[in-house]
Design a protein around this motif. Structure first.
Motif, PDB file in Angstrom:
ATOM      1  N   LEU A 336       0.844  -1.192   0.000  1.00 54.55           N
ATOM      2  CA  LEU A 336       0.000   0.000   0.000  1.00 54.55           C
ATOM      3  C   LEU A 336       0.880   1.244   0.000  1.00 54.55           C
ATOM      4  O   LEU A 336       1.839   1.335   0.774  1.00 54.55           O
ATOM      5  CB  LEU A 336      -0.920   0.008   1.220  1.00 54.55           C
ATOM      6  CG  LEU A 336      -1.881  -1.184   1.338  1.00 54.55           C
ATOM      7  CD1 LEU A 336      -2.669  -1.103   2.632  1.00 54.55           C
ATOM      8  CD2 LEU A 336      -2.820  -1.237   0.137  1.00 54.55           C
ATOM      9  N   GLY A 338       1.199   5.501   0.062  1.00 48.67           N
ATOM     10  CA  GLY A 338       0.665   6.838   0.320  1.00 48.67           C
ATOM     11  C   GLY A 338       1.636   7.859  -0.219  1.00 48.67           C
ATOM     12  O   GLY A 338       2.723   8.042   0.328  1.00 48.67           O
ATOM     13  N   MET A 367      -3.025   3.629  -0.640  1.00 50.10           N
ATOM     14  CA  MET A 367      -3.551   3.373   0.698  1.00 50.10           C
ATOM     15  C   MET A 367      -5.040   3.651   0.792  1.00 50.10           C
ATOM     16  O   MET A 367      -5.745   3.055   1.610  1.00 50.10           O
ATOM     17  CB  MET A 367      -2.783   4.215   1.727  1.00 50.10           C
ATOM     18  CG  MET A 367      -1.333   3.798   1.917  1.00 50.10           C
ATOM     19  SD  MET A 367      -0.420   4.908   3.017  1.00 50.10           S
ATOM     20  CE  MET A 367      -1.230   4.586   4.581  1.00 50.10           C
ATOM     21  N   SER A 368      -5.531   4.544  -0.058  1.00 46.45           N
ATOM     22  CA  SER A 368      -6.959   4.853  -0.047  1.00 46.45           C
ATOM     23  C   SER A 368      -7.813   3.662  -0.460  1.00 46.45           C
ATOM     24  O   SER A 368      -9.023   3.656  -0.237  1.00 46.45           O
ATOM     25  CB  SER A 368      -7.242   6.034  -0.980  1.00 46.45           C
ATOM     26  OG  SER A 368      -6.842   5.734  -2.304  1.00 46.45           O
ATOM     27  N   PHE A 370      -7.419   0.624   0.737  1.00 47.03           N
ATOM     28  CA  PHE A 370      -7.262  -0.380   1.795  1.00 47.03           C
ATOM     29  C   PHE A 370      -8.581  -1.113   2.050  1.00 47.03           C
ATOM     30  O   PHE A 370      -9.601  -0.503   2.343  1.00 47.03           O
ATOM     31  CB  PHE A 370      -6.800   0.340   3.071  1.00 47.03           C
ATOM     32  CG  PHE A 370      -6.710  -0.539   4.295  1.00 47.03           C
ATOM     33  CD1 PHE A 370      -5.876  -1.633   4.324  1.00 47.03           C
ATOM     34  CD2 PHE A 370      -7.478  -0.249   5.415  1.00 47.03           C
ATOM     35  CE1 PHE A 370      -5.782  -2.428   5.465  1.00 47.03           C
ATOM     36  CE2 PHE A 370      -7.394  -1.028   6.556  1.00 47.03           C
ATOM     37  CZ  PHE A 370      -6.543  -2.121   6.569  1.00 47.03           C
ATOM     38  N   ILE A 383       3.388  -1.061   4.070  1.00 50.94           N
ATOM     39  CA  ILE A 383       2.855   0.285   3.850  1.00 50.94           C
ATOM     40  C   ILE A 383       4.011   1.255   3.657  1.00 50.94           C
ATOM     41  O   ILE A 383       4.860   1.414   4.538  1.00 50.94           O
ATOM     42  CB  ILE A 383       1.980   0.729   5.039  1.00 50.94           C
ATOM     43  CG1 ILE A 383       0.805  -0.236   5.211  1.00 50.94           C
ATOM     44  CG2 ILE A 383       1.487   2.153   4.834  1.00 50.94           C
ATOM     45  CD1 ILE A 383      -0.037   0.044   6.432  1.00 50.94           C
ATOM     46  N   ALA A 385       4.578   5.085   3.179  1.00 51.55           N
ATOM     47  CA  ALA A 385       3.773   6.298   3.365  1.00 51.55           C
ATOM     48  C   ALA A 385       4.649   7.534   3.447  1.00 51.55           C
ATOM     49  O   ALA A 385       5.524   7.636   4.314  1.00 51.55           O
ATOM     50  CB  ALA A 385       2.926   6.172   4.638  1.00 51.55           C
ATOM     51  N   THR A 393      -2.031  14.080   5.587  1.00 46.08           N
ATOM     52  CA  THR A 393      -2.230  12.875   4.789  1.00 46.08           C
ATOM     53  C   THR A 393      -1.845  13.130   3.340  1.00 46.08           C
ATOM     54  O   THR A 393      -2.303  14.105   2.741  1.00 46.08           O
ATOM     55  CB  THR A 393      -3.708  12.442   4.849  1.00 46.08           C
ATOM     56  OG1 THR A 393      -4.087  12.273   6.206  1.00 46.08           O
ATOM     57  CG2 THR A 393      -3.930  11.150   4.083  1.00 46.08           C
ATOM     58  N   ALA A 397      -3.535   8.541   0.113  1.00 53.92           N
ATOM     59  CA  ALA A 397      -3.844   7.835   1.367  1.00 53.92           C
ATOM     60  C   ALA A 397      -5.102   8.375   2.035  1.00 53.92           C
ATOM     61  O   ALA A 397      -5.387   8.026   3.182  1.00 53.92           O
ATOM     62  CB  ALA A 397      -2.660   7.939   2.335  1.00 53.92           C
ATOM     63  N   PHE A 400      -7.478   6.468   4.756  1.00 52.71           N
ATOM     64  CA  PHE A 400      -6.884   5.212   5.256  1.00 52.71           C
ATOM     65  C   PHE A 400      -7.040   5.088   6.775  1.00 52.71           C
ATOM     66  O   PHE A 400      -7.479   4.050   7.280  1.00 52.71           O
ATOM     67  CB  PHE A 400      -5.405   5.147   4.877  1.00 52.71           C
ATOM     68  CG  PHE A 400      -4.696   3.938   5.440  1.00 52.71           C
ATOM     69  CD1 PHE A 400      -4.792   2.709   4.819  1.00 52.71           C
ATOM     70  CD2 PHE A 400      -3.940   4.028   6.602  1.00 52.71           C
ATOM     71  CE1 PHE A 400      -4.150   1.586   5.334  1.00 52.71           C
ATOM     72  CE2 PHE A 400      -3.302   2.926   7.134  1.00 52.71           C
ATOM     73  CZ  PHE A 400      -3.406   1.703   6.491  1.00 52.71           C
ATOM     74  N   VAL A 417       5.540  -0.657   8.343  1.00 50.52           N
ATOM     75  CA  VAL A 417       5.366   0.701   7.825  1.00 50.52           C
ATOM     76  C   VAL A 417       6.737   1.326   7.585  1.00 50.52           C
ATOM     77  O   VAL A 417       7.611   1.283   8.455  1.00 50.52           O
ATOM     78  CB  VAL A 417       4.552   1.579   8.804  1.00 50.52           C
ATOM     79  CG1 VAL A 417       4.396   2.990   8.238  1.00 50.52           C
ATOM     80  CG2 VAL A 417       3.195   0.960   9.085  1.00 50.52           C
ATOM     81  N   VAL A 435       0.195   6.420  11.304  1.00 53.23           N
ATOM     82  CA  VAL A 435      -0.301   5.117  10.852  1.00 53.23           C
ATOM     83  C   VAL A 435       0.201   4.014  11.781  1.00 53.23           C
ATOM     84  O   VAL A 435      -0.556   3.128  12.199  1.00 53.23           O
ATOM     85  CB  VAL A 435       0.141   4.851   9.395  1.00 53.23           C
ATOM     86  CG1 VAL A 435      -0.147   3.399   9.003  1.00 53.23           C
ATOM     87  CG2 VAL A 435      -0.561   5.808   8.444  1.00 53.23           C
TER      88      VAL A 435
END
Length: 735
Positions: A336, A338, A367-368, A370, A383, A385, A393, A397, A400, A417, A435
């Motif tokens: 994922l 971001g 990530m959006s 998910f 992840i 990010a 954000t 993402a 998320f 992450v 996150v």
């Protein structure tokens, strides 16, 4: 899934939708023109009055029709030939042809059937269905990108093409949904696919057996205003059994031609009223203003088609770096991402390729998107990010954290992450940390500890890869080559030097605004509509990692301006400081809407020190509406590094700046910017009571001191900088 549902109908039916939308927009004009050009009868005039006048002018009258626009058309015979014309209801005389204009007729046939008869009607119905799918899926995507339905109208970030696509969609989606739904209904009605609830035939009573009564004298017609008429069909004069057929907004009736009495009547059924309403909504007949509004919304389709294609093409190019992306339901590794500017996707592509070569099935997604319910075979979730602005954000993402918080329990799949950011900023990897903290609170199992990548460092990424490989038993050698962002040439036109006497060499650099074609701005390959507070990314020679400088100008100023302090070991600042007029550098603009002055008329308190004055000066320069602006500026010595000194004097004279409070840290009475704030505490309290917004730009030590001073000043009011931040009234851009 919503993205796929939105993408393919748009690409496949794009040309058809362009034809339908443009022809529909053109047709929306005609009801309004017809309404304005048609003679209108007064409200007191009855059907009997108008019919009598027309019959006097045309004795062999067959039928009168009234359009929703008020236009009256009469049909009659003259010397054995059928005639038709638009009628003046006041005189009953013919004033224009009844035939539709050739252009209108041509557009109508194009819009309804593409000149292909019933087969064309089916094709246009398919286009309407595609439009409905696009509208519904687009609503879902906009809400997701905004971060929820409650943020539907929140500002969007990204290239001009993406922002245009979303902003037009927000305005036009309701009209497009209405137009597509009504078009499908009308097609279904044309092919008799809807239930038939027409009224039963009227059982006529016996006619009087007489003929000859004039319509002007009929009481049944005198009781009906002309505004309610739809049509009046005349009987055969020598057939005593024939009757007048009257249709109005309320129903259908029969009138005896001998005595003018109403023989029978039936009202419109509910189904007929629904059908007529849908016809009105789609064509604008009887609702010309609504038709024009829908036509304007339809004009958004070509723009959305063009920007949508640009977005698809850009996304296709980006996705081409991630080959072999398997569906989420079959993937062992869920990756994922971001990202705000797209650079994190490059790292994701490298990781995806290495995992795939190691024999893993990998699914990469924003990530959006998910959705743990889709990860049936997943053994791990990774992840990557980035962080936008001061811990916000990133674009891909949105939503998320809300989805993760809404889970009843954490997924039974271990996760890891990796944060991406710039360690020189105080909000370094703040979103990725948020996150991680949320996952820990939910009890989500961690595969490896949280880690970060500073300034797109390939070394940091490779180190994290080794940790991931050790935890998964895979040989992961992450060798990543950062992708250069699309940049443009900037030519220096002037420079102003400061600070040499206090060993802080600083320069204001002004570059010519590059002239670029619209298509380059749409695909983010040229500066768009940037403003002071946005960022100029510079790629120094010998480095693949850009450095960012706050812009002291906006596009309307006609130039690109930054303030640079030369650091002893600064690669980029050293190169910039050596520039002379005529020299060129490569750079790009990145939006930073979290640090814009806004358009409100409420007071603005600007606080900065050193090069932090850059965007603040840009805010003052752009204050042509003379909003109350108060500036607190920290420097070393007024004779050496009072940046923009002459400009501030001119802007005060023009009313763009109310007050400048300089704070000099060297000299006889040294003080810092926070001391200037304390000295003006009474004025600051007054401004904050009036709703003032506070903007701070500069070094983190200065920002800390400013926050402390303001905390003391605002404490008697029950306010703190943190509370003002939560209200959006205290923003920082610090480094």
């Amino acid at each position: 899934m919503s993205r796929l549902i939105h993408r393919w109908p748009g690409l496949i039916a794009g040309l058809l939708l362009l034809v339908l939308s443009l022809s529909g927009a053109a047709l929306s004009i005609f009801p309004a023109v017809e309404r304005l050009s048609s003679p209108q009868a007064t409200a007191a005039v009855s059907v009997a009055d108008v019919a009598g006048r027309i019959q006097a002018a045309h004795p062999e009258l067959e039928q009168i029709r009234r359009a929703p626009s008020g236009r009256i058309i009469a049909y009659w015979f003259e010397n054995g030939a059928a005639q038709a014309a638009m009628i003046d209801p006041v005189t009953g005389q013919s004033i224009a042809s009844a035939d539709p204009k050739p252009v209108e007729r041509w557009l109508t046939n194009l819009h309804r059937s593409l000149f292909l008869g019933d087969g064309g009607r089916i094709v246009t119905a398919a286009g309407a269905a595609a439009m409905m799918v696009l509208a519904i899926s687009g609503v879902v995507l906009v809400a997701r990108r905004a971060g929820g339905w409650q943020l539907w109208f929140s500002p969007m970030r990204g290239p001009l093409s993406g922002r245009l696509h979303v902003e037009i969609a927000r305005l036009a989606v309701a009209g497009l949904l209405l137009s597509s739904a009504t078009a499908l209904w009308m097609t279904a009605s044309t092919f008799d696919l809807l239930p038939d609830e027409a009224a039963s035939p009227i059982a006529q009573t016996d006619a009087s057996g007489r003929t000859g009564m004039t319509v002007a004298d009929m009481a049944a017609l005198r009781a009906i205003p002309i505004a309610e008429l739809r049509s009046l069909s005349f009987p055969t004069p020598d057939d005593a059994s024939d009757v007048f057929t009257l249709k109005t907004d309320q129903g259908t009736g029969y009138i005896d031609q001998g005595d003018g009495k109403l023989l029978a009547w039936t009202g419109l059924t509910g189904w007929q009223r629904v059908s007529e309403t849908i016809y009105m909504l789609h064509t604008g007949q009887g609702a010309a203003t609504l038709g024009l509004v829908l036509g304007l919304m339809a004009l958004g389709v070509p723009v959305m088609a063009a920007t949508g294609f640009i977005l698809w093409l850009a996304g296709w190019r980006g996705r081409s770096c991630i080959r072999g992306n398997v569906p989420a339901s079959r993937a062992e590794t869920i990756l994922l991402v971001g990202s705000e500017s797209g650079t994190t996707w490059g790292f994701a592509a490298t990781l995806h390729a290495v995992l795939s070569r190691a024999g893993q099935t990998v699914h990469a997604a924003p990530m959006s998107a998910f959705d743990p319910a889709r990860y049936g075979r997943a053994r791990r979730i990774l992840i990557l990010a980035a962080t936008y602005g001061d811990g916000d954000t990133p674009a891909s993402a949105k939503g998320f954290l809300e989805r993760m918080n809404a889970l009843a329990a954490a997924p039974a799949i271990p996760m890891a992450v990796l944060g991406f950011g710039d360690r020189s900023f105080p909000g370094y990897c703040a979103y990725a940390r948020a996150v991680t903290e949320t996952a820990e609170r939910k009890g989500w199992e961690t595969l490896i500890p949280f880690d970060t990548v500073d300034r797109q460092s390939p070394q940091d990424f490779a180190r994290w890869g080794r940790s991931l490989g050790a935890a998964t038993g895979l040989d992961l050698d992450l060798v990543h080559q950062p992708v250069q962002p699309a940049s443009i040439d900037l030519t220096l036109v002037s420079r102003r030097d400061y600070g040499a006497k206090v060993q802080a060499p600083t320069v204001i650099l002004r570059f010519a605004l590059p002239q670029a074609a619209l298509w380059r701005r749409l695909v983010a390959r040229a500066p768009g509509n940037f403003a002071a507070g946005d960022l100029l990314g510079i790629l120094p020679e010998g480095s693949a990692v850009p450095r960012f400088y706050s812009l002291a100008s906006g596009r309307r100023d006609g130039f690109v301006e930054i303030v640079v302090k030369k650091h002893p070991a600064g690669l980029c600042s050293g190169q910039l400081y050596e520039l002379r007029p005529g020299d060129r550098i490569r750079g790009f603009v990145r939006r930073n809407p979290g640090f814009h002055a806004g358009t409100t008329r409420r007071p603005l308190i600007l606080i900065g020190a050193g090069t932090g004055i850059g965007p603040l000066a840009g805010f003052v320069r752009a204050n042509t509406r003379c909003r109350p602006v108060y500036l607190f500026f920290g420097m070393r010595h007024p004779d050496s590094d009072f940046l923009y000194r002459e400009d501030f004097a001119n802007w005060q004279a023009e009313g763009r700046l109310r007050l400048v409070v300089p704070a000099c840290s060297r000299g006889r009475n040294p003080r810092y910017v926070q001391d200037g704030l304390r000295h003006e505490a009474t004025e600051i309290v007054r401004l904050v009571r009036e709703g003032a917004r506070i903007m701070v730009c500069g070094g983190r030590d200065m920002a800390t001191g400013v926050s402390t001073a303001l905390g003391d000043i605002l404490a008697p009011m029950g306010l703190t900088p943190s509370l003002l931040k939560a209200q959006g009234r205290y923003v920082e851009d610090i480094y």
